[in-house]
Design a protein around this motif. Structure first.
Motif, short mmCIF file in Angstrom:
data_model
loop_
_atom_site.label_atom_id
_atom_site.label_comp_id
_atom_site.label_asym_id
_atom_site.label_seq_id
_atom_site.Cartn_x
_atom_site.Cartn_y
_atom_site.Cartn_z
N GLY A 271 0.82 -1.21 0.00
CA GLY A 271 0.00 0.00 0.00
C GLY A 271 0.85 1.25 0.00
N ALA A 272 1.95 1.23 0.75
CA ALA A 272 2.85 2.39 0.81
C ALA A 272 3.52 2.63 -0.54
N ILE A 273 4.00 1.56 -1.18
CA ILE A 273 4.72 1.71 -2.45
C ILE A 273 3.80 2.20 -3.55
N VAL A 274 2.69 1.51 -3.75
CA VAL A 274 1.77 1.87 -4.85
C VAL A 274 1.17 3.25 -4.60
N GLY A 275 0.89 3.56 -3.32
CA GLY A 275 0.28 4.84 -3.02
C GLY A 275 1.19 6.03 -3.27
N GLN A 276 2.49 5.86 -3.15
CA GLN A 276 3.42 6.98 -3.27
C GLN A 276 4.35 6.90 -4.47
N LEU A 277 4.18 5.89 -5.32
CA LEU A 277 5.13 5.72 -6.42
C LEU A 277 5.10 6.90 -7.39
N ALA A 278 3.92 7.41 -7.70
CA ALA A 278 3.84 8.54 -8.63
C ALA A 278 4.54 9.77 -8.06
N VAL A 279 4.36 10.01 -6.76
CA VAL A 279 5.01 11.16 -6.11
C VAL A 279 6.53 10.95 -6.08
N PHE A 280 6.97 9.74 -5.75
CA PHE A 280 8.39 9.43 -5.72
C PHE A 280 9.02 9.60 -7.10
N ALA A 281 8.32 9.13 -8.12
CA ALA A 281 8.83 9.26 -9.49
C ALA A 281 8.99 10.73 -9.87
N ASP A 282 8.02 11.55 -9.47
CA ASP A 282 8.05 12.97 -9.84
C ASP A 282 9.14 13.72 -9.09
N ARG A 283 9.22 13.53 -7.77
CA ARG A 283 10.09 14.37 -6.95
C ARG A 283 11.51 13.85 -6.83
N VAL A 284 11.71 12.55 -6.97
CA VAL A 284 13.05 11.98 -6.76
C VAL A 284 13.67 11.50 -8.07
N LEU A 285 12.87 10.81 -8.89
CA LEU A 285 13.41 10.23 -10.12
C LEU A 285 13.34 11.18 -11.32
N GLY A 286 12.59 12.28 -11.18
CA GLY A 286 12.44 13.20 -12.30
C GLY A 286 11.57 12.66 -13.41
N VAL A 287 10.68 11.73 -13.08
CA VAL A 287 9.77 11.14 -14.06
C VAL A 287 8.38 11.70 -13.75
N HIS A 288 7.89 12.58 -14.62
CA HIS A 288 6.65 13.29 -14.36
C HIS A 288 5.47 12.59 -15.02
N GLY A 289 4.28 13.06 -14.69
CA GLY A 289 3.07 12.39 -15.15
C GLY A 289 2.96 12.26 -16.65
N SER A 290 3.48 13.24 -17.40
CA SER A 290 3.39 13.19 -18.86
C SER A 290 4.51 12.36 -19.49
N ASP A 291 5.40 11.86 -18.66
CA ASP A 291 6.55 11.08 -19.13
C ASP A 291 6.15 9.61 -19.22
N GLY A 292 6.40 8.99 -20.36
CA GLY A 292 6.01 7.60 -20.56
C GLY A 292 6.70 6.64 -19.62
N ARG A 293 7.81 7.06 -19.00
CA ARG A 293 8.52 6.16 -18.09
C ARG A 293 7.72 5.86 -16.83
N ILE A 294 6.74 6.71 -16.48
CA ILE A 294 5.92 6.44 -15.30
C ILE A 294 5.15 5.13 -15.47
N GLY A 295 4.70 4.89 -16.70
CA GLY A 295 4.02 3.64 -16.97
C GLY A 295 4.95 2.44 -16.83
N LEU A 296 6.22 2.63 -17.22
CA LEU A 296 7.19 1.54 -17.08
C LEU A 296 7.41 1.18 -15.62
N LEU A 297 7.42 2.19 -14.74
CA LEU A 297 7.64 1.93 -13.32
C LEU A 297 6.50 1.09 -12.74
N TYR A 298 5.28 1.48 -13.05
CA TYR A 298 4.13 0.70 -12.55
C TYR A 298 4.11 -0.70 -13.16
N THR A 299 4.46 -0.79 -14.44
CA THR A 299 4.49 -2.09 -15.09
C THR A 299 5.56 -2.99 -14.49
#
Length: 444
Positions: A271-299
């Motif tokens: 629950g912690a990982i899935v709930g915060q993955l989008a925020v972590f990707a944006d703020r730490v990994l530099g992968v924003h919502g419009s970036d196709g790599r966000i889908g790769l992370l969830y996949t």
């Protein structure tokens, strides 16, 4: 009238099915398995596997379409949150009831009935939309009712799968079911966007209604197994006592209650990982919502589950259920730490995939062990209670705690709660194992 019973040898089960106190059997659970019968030779399992794949595909589409439809109809983020919460609320409210119902009825009929009811429930959405009477309240009610029906279906599954495959084949059967669920979830999520554009969100839910109808027909095709074991109808305990009987078995079985705690902590981490993955990707990994790599992370997280479903049957042939946790949980904690500390999206991708594999191995291993040691007449009650703790408590609590820490401290602190939960689970199983070793040396 009094009765006597024969002397119980050391290590024999006590009447409620739990191992006798003071024996290695308290923690030394089922032995590694011999090679099981290939699942393809079990026609009943083939039909059931297809039913789960069909239903899972429809539900994966609905998981995307229903929140989109809710926001489209209401423009209210609160209503969208209520729809999401409705998916886990039934585990808390109806978990104990569903297990008792499943253990007191024909499980096959229960699953068929809940599938048909779920089909009707979801079909009401496109019908209401066509009539121009669809409301946000209707959508929340459908989300709640569908999740509740799914809970009663799952309560039947826990005893139904051992009936059709046998307990020696449970690790492979559960892995095949979870692997298929993961594959169709990825496919369904990917299809959902195109289907929403093509048919509109409300009509898309008709696909899920159809998938439940297909599932009901496939389960009906499964040949009837032997009559469900248990006490005759005239000797059944009262409903409340029936619920307490399942709770007592879970709490008194020393290994099973440890497994239940481990499963809850593992679900907390998910629950912690899935709930915060989008925020972590944006703020730490530099992968924003419009970036196709966000889908790769969830996949990657989901695809890791497929790897775990392949690994588990092989691991269970070499290791018993409890010793397997001694190795997999520390590995999961290390992988989680790698993820939380990296700022490179490629390392995060690999860590998520590997962690997803370890995560699924733990969850399916604990579920399989529970089915192996639970008497047939208690399967629904014991396993829905365990699921209530993990899905009904662990997942939402993990998401809530991680979200709160992210707001107050930062996203890495929020994500770290997942690592702490798995490390705590590892500490629990190692503490139990060390105590067991110490007890063995003391007795010798």
């Amino acid at each position: 009238m009094t009765s006597t019973s024969p002397q119980r040898p050391p290590g024999a089960p006590v009447p409620d099915g739990t191992p006798a106190p003071g024996t290695d059997k308290e923690i030394c659970d089922s032995e590694p398995k011999d090679p099981p019968i290939p699942l393809r030779r079990l026609p009943g399992f083939r039909w059931f596997w297809m039913s789960r794949a069909a239903s899972g595909l429809g539900s994966a589409v609905t998981a995307v379409a229903l929140p989109v439809l809710t926001f489209q109809e209401t423009r209210s983020p609160l209503m969208v949150s209520l729809v999401a919460a409705a998916g886990t609320l039934p585990y808390v409210v109806f978990g104990l009831i569903a297990g008792a119902v499943a253990d007191r009825t024909d499980r096959r009929r229960l699953m068929i009935a809940t599938d048909w009811l779920n089909a009707a429930c979801l079909a009401s959405v496109p019908l209401a939309a066509a009539l121009g009477v669809l409301t946000g309240g209707h959508l929340v009610a459908v989300a709640l009712a569908s999740a509740a029906l799914g809970l009663f279906f799952d309560a039947g599954v826990y005893g139904f799968v051992p009936d059709i495959v046998g307990k020696d084949n449970l690790a492979g059967a559960n892995s095949a079911l979870y692997g298929a669920e993961t594959v169709v979830r990825i496919a369904g999520n990917a299809l959902a966007g195109g289907l929403i554009l093509l048919f509109q969100p409300a009509r898309t839910l008709a696909l899920d209604a159809l998938s439940f109808a297909v599932s009901a027909l496939l389960i009906k095709a499964v040949a009837r197994t032997a009559q469900r074991p248990g006490a005759p109808a005239g000797h059944r305990p009262a409903f409340g006592e029936s619920v307490r009987e399942g709770l007592r078995f879970l709490l008194r079985h020393p290994t099973l209650r440890v497994m239940a705690l481990v499963g809850t902590l593992q679900s907390f981490s998910g629950g912690a990982i899935v709930g915060q993955l989008a925020v972590f990707a944006d703020r730490v990994l530099g992968v924003h919502g419009s970036d196709g790599r966000i889908g790769l992370l969830y996949t990657a997280w989901s695809a890791g589950g497929i790897g775990g479903s392949v690994l588990l049957p092989r691991l269970r042939r070499r290791f018993a259920a409890f010793p397997l946790l001694l190795g997999v949980l520390p590995v999961g904690a290390v992988l989680g730490l790698v993820l939380v500390r990296t700022s490179d999206w490629r390392i995060a991708l690999l860590a998520l995939a590997a962690w997803g594999s370890a995560y699924l191995v733990v969850l399916v291993n604990t579920m399989t062990y529970s089915q192996e040691v639970t008497p047939a007449e208690l399967q629904g009650r014991v396993n829905t209670t365990r699921r209530m703790l993990s899905s009904g408590l662990g997942v939402p609590l993990g998401a809530l705690v991680a979200g709160t820490l992210t707001v107050r401290v930062g996203v890495q602190a929020g994500m770290s709660t997942a690592v702490v939960a798995i490390a705590l689970a590892a500490a629990v199983v190692w503490g139990v194992q060390v105590r067991r070793w110490a007890g063995t040396r003391t007795r010798t």
